[in-house]
Scaffold this active site. Structure first.
Site, mmCIF file in Angstrom:
data_model
loop_
_atom_site.group_PDB
_atom_site.id
_atom_site.type_symbol
_atom_site.label_atom_id
_atom_site.label_comp_id
_atom_site.label_asym_id
_atom_site.label_seq_id
_atom_site.Cartn_x
_atom_site.Cartn_y
_atom_site.Cartn_z
ATOM 1 N N LYS A 1 -66.503 -27.356 -51.001
ATOM 2 C CA LYS A 1 -65.852 -28.757 -50.666
ATOM 3 C C LYS A 1 -64.171 -28.933 -49.877
ATOM 4 O O LYS A 1 -64.249 -29.596 -48.867
ATOM 5 C CB LYS A 1 -64.913 -28.976 -51.828
ATOM 6 C CG LYS A 1 -63.941 -29.876 -52.047
ATOM 7 C CD LYS A 1 -63.887 -29.826 -53.448
ATOM 8 C CE LYS A 1 -62.810 -29.944 -54.227
ATOM 9 N NZ LYS A 1 -61.497 -30.764 -53.724
ATOM 10 N N ASN A 2 -63.816 -27.297 -50.001
ATOM 11 C CA ASN A 2 -62.729 -27.702 -49.486
ATOM 12 C C ASN A 2 -62.362 -27.043 -47.625
ATOM 13 O O ASN A 2 -61.436 -26.934 -47.047
ATOM 14 C CB ASN A 2 -61.337 -26.481 -49.796
ATOM 15 C CG ASN A 2 -60.936 -27.814 -50.891
ATOM 16 O OD1 ASN A 2 -61.297 -28.264 -51.485
ATOM 17 N ND2 ASN A 2 -60.203 -26.406 -52.468
ATOM 18 N N CYS B 1 -55.153 -34.476 -58.378
ATOM 19 C CA CYS B 1 -55.481 -34.405 -59.875
ATOM 20 C C CYS B 1 -53.941 -34.650 -60.396
ATOM 21 O O CYS B 1 -52.623 -34.360 -59.800
ATOM 22 C CB CYS B 1 -55.668 -32.786 -59.746
ATOM 23 S SG CYS B 1 -57.123 -32.080 -59.260
ATOM 24 N N ARG C 1 -47.699 -33.270 -56.373
ATOM 25 C CA ARG C 1 -48.046 -33.432 -54.338
ATOM 26 C C ARG C 1 -47.566 -33.640 -53.692
ATOM 27 O O ARG C 1 -48.135 -34.643 -53.368
ATOM 28 C CB ARG C 1 -49.137 -33.093 -55.022
ATOM 29 C CG ARG C 1 -50.328 -32.277 -55.793
ATOM 30 C CD ARG C 1 -51.647 -32.162 -56.446
ATOM 31 N NE ARG C 1 -52.384 -31.645 -54.654
ATOM 32 C CZ ARG C 1 -53.420 -31.167 -54.744
ATOM 33 N NH1 ARG C 1 -54.699 -31.485 -56.335
ATOM 34 N NH2 ARG C 1 -54.055 -30.938 -54.110
ATOM 35 N N ASP D 1 -56.986 -21.972 -57.954
ATOM 36 C CA ASP D 1 -57.958 -22.728 -58.431
ATOM 37 C C ASP D 1 -58.994 -22.299 -58.928
ATOM 38 O O ASP D 1 -59.565 -23.064 -60.113
ATOM 39 C CB ASP D 1 -59.171 -23.325 -57.298
ATOM 40 C CG ASP D 1 -57.956 -24.526 -56.263
ATOM 41 O OD1 ASP D 1 -58.539 -24.536 -55.276
ATOM 42 O OD2 ASP D 1 -57.128 -24.879 -56.950
ATOM 43 N N ARG E 1 -66.293 -33.954 -59.126
ATOM 44 C CA ARG E 1 -65.578 -34.208 -57.201
ATOM 45 C C ARG E 1 -65.951 -33.093 -56.679
ATOM 46 O O ARG E 1 -65.749 -33.513 -55.250
ATOM 47 C CB ARG E 1 -63.716 -33.962 -57.940
ATOM 48 C CG ARG E 1 -63.052 -35.923 -58.610
ATOM 49 C CD ARG E 1 -61.836 -35.374 -58.432
ATOM 50 N NE ARG E 1 -61.337 -35.104 -57.007
ATOM 51 C CZ ARG E 1 -60.247 -35.375 -56.787
ATOM 52 N NH1 ARG E 1 -59.130 -35.467 -58.067
ATOM 53 N NH2 ARG E 1 -59.681 -35.017 -55.894
HETATM 54 C C1 EPZ Z 1 -55.401 -28.049 -51.132
HETATM 55 O O1 EPZ Z 1 -54.839 -28.881 -52.035
HETATM 56 C C2 EPZ Z 1 -56.784 -27.373 -51.863
HETATM 57 N N1 EPZ Z 1 -57.214 -29.149 -52.654
HETATM 58 C C3 EPZ Z 1 -56.593 -27.781 -53.775
HETATM 59 O O2 EPZ Z 1 -57.629 -27.623 -54.787
HETATM 60 C C4 EPZ Z 1 -55.748 -25.703 -53.419
HETATM 61 O O3 EPZ Z 1 -55.508 -25.923 -54.981
HETATM 62 C C5 EPZ Z 1 -54.201 -25.755 -53.258
HETATM 63 O O4 EPZ Z 1 -54.708 -25.815 -51.593
HETATM 64 C C6 EPZ Z 1 -53.602 -24.754 -52.486
HETATM 65 O O5 EPZ Z 1 -54.892 -23.308 -52.512
HETATM 66 C C7 EPZ Z 1 -58.337 -29.420 -50.675
HETATM 67 O O6 EPZ Z 1 -57.557 -28.349 -49.884
HETATM 68 C C8 EPZ Z 1 -58.767 -30.335 -50.406
HETATM 69 P P1 EPZ Z 1 -51.112 -27.019 -50.815
HETATM 70 P P2 EPZ Z 1 -53.563 -29.056 -51.013
HETATM 71 O O7 EPZ Z 1 -50.530 -28.174 -49.728
HETATM 72 O O8 EPZ Z 1 -53.508 -28.858 -49.837
HETATM 73 C C9 EPZ Z 1 -46.897 -28.356 -52.207
HETATM 74 C C10 EPZ Z 1 -59.066 -27.886 -55.674
HETATM 75 O O9 EPZ Z 1 -59.343 -27.960 -57.283
HETATM 76 N N2 EPZ Z 1 -46.507 -29.163 -51.391
HETATM 77 O O10 EPZ Z 1 -51.265 -25.925 -49.928
HETATM 78 O O11 EPZ Z 1 -53.045 -30.514 -52.160
HETATM 79 C C11 EPZ Z 1 -47.525 -28.492 -53.490
HETATM 80 O O12 EPZ Z 1 -46.623 -29.628 -54.275
HETATM 81 C C12 EPZ Z 1 -57.677 -28.349 -55.054
HETATM 82 O O13 EPZ Z 1 -60.651 -27.614 -54.671
HETATM 83 C C13 EPZ Z 1 -45.278 -29.571 -50.426
HETATM 84 O O14 EPZ Z 1 -44.621 -29.527 -51.494
HETATM 85 O O15 EPZ Z 1 -52.325 -27.746 -51.279
HETATM 86 C C14 EPZ Z 1 -47.878 -27.448 -53.812
HETATM 87 O O16 EPZ Z 1 -46.857 -26.966 -54.468
HETATM 88 C C15 EPZ Z 1 -56.763 -28.550 -56.074
HETATM 89 N N3 EPZ Z 1 -44.917 -31.001 -49.325
HETATM 90 C C16 EPZ Z 1 -48.186 -26.201 -52.669
HETATM 91 O O17 EPZ Z 1 -47.166 -26.797 -51.400
HETATM 92 C C17 EPZ Z 1 -46.091 -30.870 -48.963
HETATM 93 O O18 EPZ Z 1 -45.596 -31.543 -48.079
HETATM 94 C C18 EPZ Z 1 -49.294 -26.160 -52.076
HETATM 95 O O19 EPZ Z 1 -49.963 -26.992 -51.680
HETATM 96 C C19 EPZ Z 1 -47.167 -30.334 -48.632
HETATM 97 C C20 EPZ Z 1 -47.234 -29.217 -50.662
#
Ligand code: EPZ
Length: 416
Positions: A22-23, A116, A121, A305, A397
């Site tokens: 998916k990702n 989620c 986020r 995850d 999803r």
């Molecule tokens: C991706 O989410 C994945 N989603 C998530 O999978 C996965 O858990 C996550 O990466 C971590 O590996 C997809 O690929 C569609 P991040 P993403 O930006 O990109 C903070 C699933 O179950 N942050 O690496 O949103 C954020 O809040 C999903 O398939 C900011 O603060 O994750 C988090 O605490 C769930 N500001 C941390 O960084 C920003 O502008 C890491 O988030 C961006 C992120």
């Protein structure tokens, strides 16, 4: 009903093939906007997040078709359109369209992405980094408007590793004017797949798989046919199912090379694993407490995850364990539901202590997000009696058909 019924207490036996990631699929589908022509994405999973992404692409003028696991996207008619809010708000990966659309049409109006309930986020780092590349972004209470006549390469020294920010910057940089450096870049396999897709289309990206990506902007990309790798999180989900219920299963196409931290933890919890290029053979059930805490981290650390899935395995091992969630601020939402089943789990901040040794019984539990919902289904396989997991739509999803896959592994499970 939007639920799953599980007849728990049986060992697993059988085999299933692991779906495409998916990702990896979602950013690659967004990346097709950078290419004027028809791309073919093979092994693209048939899940609702992909459905919503394809709807967004269609709303932008793309012609989209699917034949089995091959999705074709023709972007010749992409124009400036507002995206349907009902898809943008549903999933976080819509934010990835931002970088691609700015590169393609130069202007995007978008609601803040949904996602989620696992954390706030925010998208502050996306916005901050795109501004460095010449993007003008006006933020409103409900939506924001981003505009760029031209995208310019920039050096990004990011404050922390973000999968989504890394992906968005890659998509904004690959056709930008000049060089872009992303550091620290996320190293997840899904990002490596995105880079392979773009390099295959004529992009110039170096440092793939490292925490420093260098992208030289090119003038044009050409259509490609690309095979999406198997989903390491789905493979880890069915590994956890065997850890909870016990048995002997084979997970075809499981990307073992991308799961080192997960397989290491599973072996420390007592299951026997035989990884191979064809997939992963799992035997036994979790019966040991992992030494030390299970700490989630960016790749190649233990993936956040799979944290809920391994919490379930700790519960059913009878030995318990400790978990530290370092990526998201609210990712213990399955704890009250597991407690309803008789688990003894205490949460303090971003740490959870799982006490073992109590018999667990099935009941009605509620999925509240994607991976936690899958973990509740996996837990119900091992608990006594008949269980119901509601809000199946969260699970849909990310899983093509969790009941079919688990039935193939010998579970007694059905849609409810
Ligand atoms: C991706 O989410 C994945 N989603 C998530 O999978 C996965 O858990 C996550 O990466 C971590 O590996 C997809 O690929 C569609 P991040 P993403 O930006 O990109 C903070 C699933 O179950 N942050 O690496 O949103 C954020 O809040 C999903 O398939 C900011 O603060 O994750 C988090 O605490 C769930 N500001 C941390 O960084 C920003 O502008 C890491 O988030 C961006 C992120």
């Amino acid at each position: 009903m939007d639920a799953v019924r599980i007849y728990g207490g049986n060992c697993l036996s059988g085999q299933t093939r692991i779906q495409g990631s998916k990702n990896a699929s979602l950013p690659i589908l967004a990346a097709t906007l950078l290419i004027d022509g028809t791309c073919e994405i093979v092994n693209c999973p048939d899940i609702s997040d992909v459905y919503h992404m394809l709807r967004l692409l269609q709303s932008l003028g793309c012609l989209v078709s699917r034949e089995a696991d091959v999705v074709r996207i023709d972007t010749k008619r992409v124009a400036e359109c507002d995206m349907p809010a009902d898809s943008v708000g549903v999933m976080r990966s819509s934010i990835m369209l931002l970088g691609a659309l700015l590169a393609r049409v130069g202007e995007v109006t978008m609601e803040y992405p949904g996602g989620c309930v696992i954390g706030k986020r925010p998208i502050d780092q996306h916005i901050c980094a795109l501004r460095r590349m010449g993007v003008e972004i006006m933020e409103g209470p409900e939506e924001f408007c981003a505009r760029a006549e031209r995208l310019y390469g920039a050096v990004h020294e990011l404050p922390f590793v973000s999968v989504g920010v890394t992906e968005n910057l890659i998509l904004a940089a690959v056709l930008a004017e000049g060089r872009t450096v992303i550091h620290p870049a996320a190293r997840e396999p899904e990002i490596q797949a995105l880079c392979e897709f773009l390099v295959g289309a004529g992009g110039k990206i170096s440092g793939v798989g490292t925490d420093r990506l260098v992208i030289e902007g090119v003038r044009k990309l050409h259509p490609v046919r690309f095979h999406v790798p198997a989903d390491r999180i789905v493979a880890g989900t069915y590994l956890a199912a065997c850890m909870c219920a016990g048995g002997r299963v084979f997970l075809g196409d499981a990307p073992c090379g991308q799961m080192e931290s997960v397989l290491a933890c599973a072996e420390k919890m007592g299951v026997r694993l035989s990884p191979s290029p064809e997939g992963l053979f799992v035997e036994g059930r979790a019966c040991k407490k992992p030494p030390g805490a299970l700490v989630t981290a960016v790749y190649p650390g233990f993936p956040t995850d799979l944290q809920s899935l391994f919490m379930a395995a700790m519960v059913f091992s009878g030995q318990g364990g400790r978990i530290e969630e370092t990526v998201f601020e609210n990712r213990f939402r399955i704890v009250p539901e597991l407690v309803k089943m008789g688990a003894d789990i205490r949460v303090a901040g971003n740490c959870a202590s799982v006490c073992g040794g109590r018999p667990l019984h099935n009941t009605i539990v509620e999925a509240q997000e994607l991976r936690g919902g899958a973990a509740l289904v996996v837990a119900a396989l091992a608990a006594e009696g008949t269980g119901i997991v509601t809000n199946r739509h969260f699970i849909d999803r990310g899983y093509e058909d969790i009941t079919r896959s688990l039935r193939e592994l010998g579970a007694e499970i059905e849609l409810a």
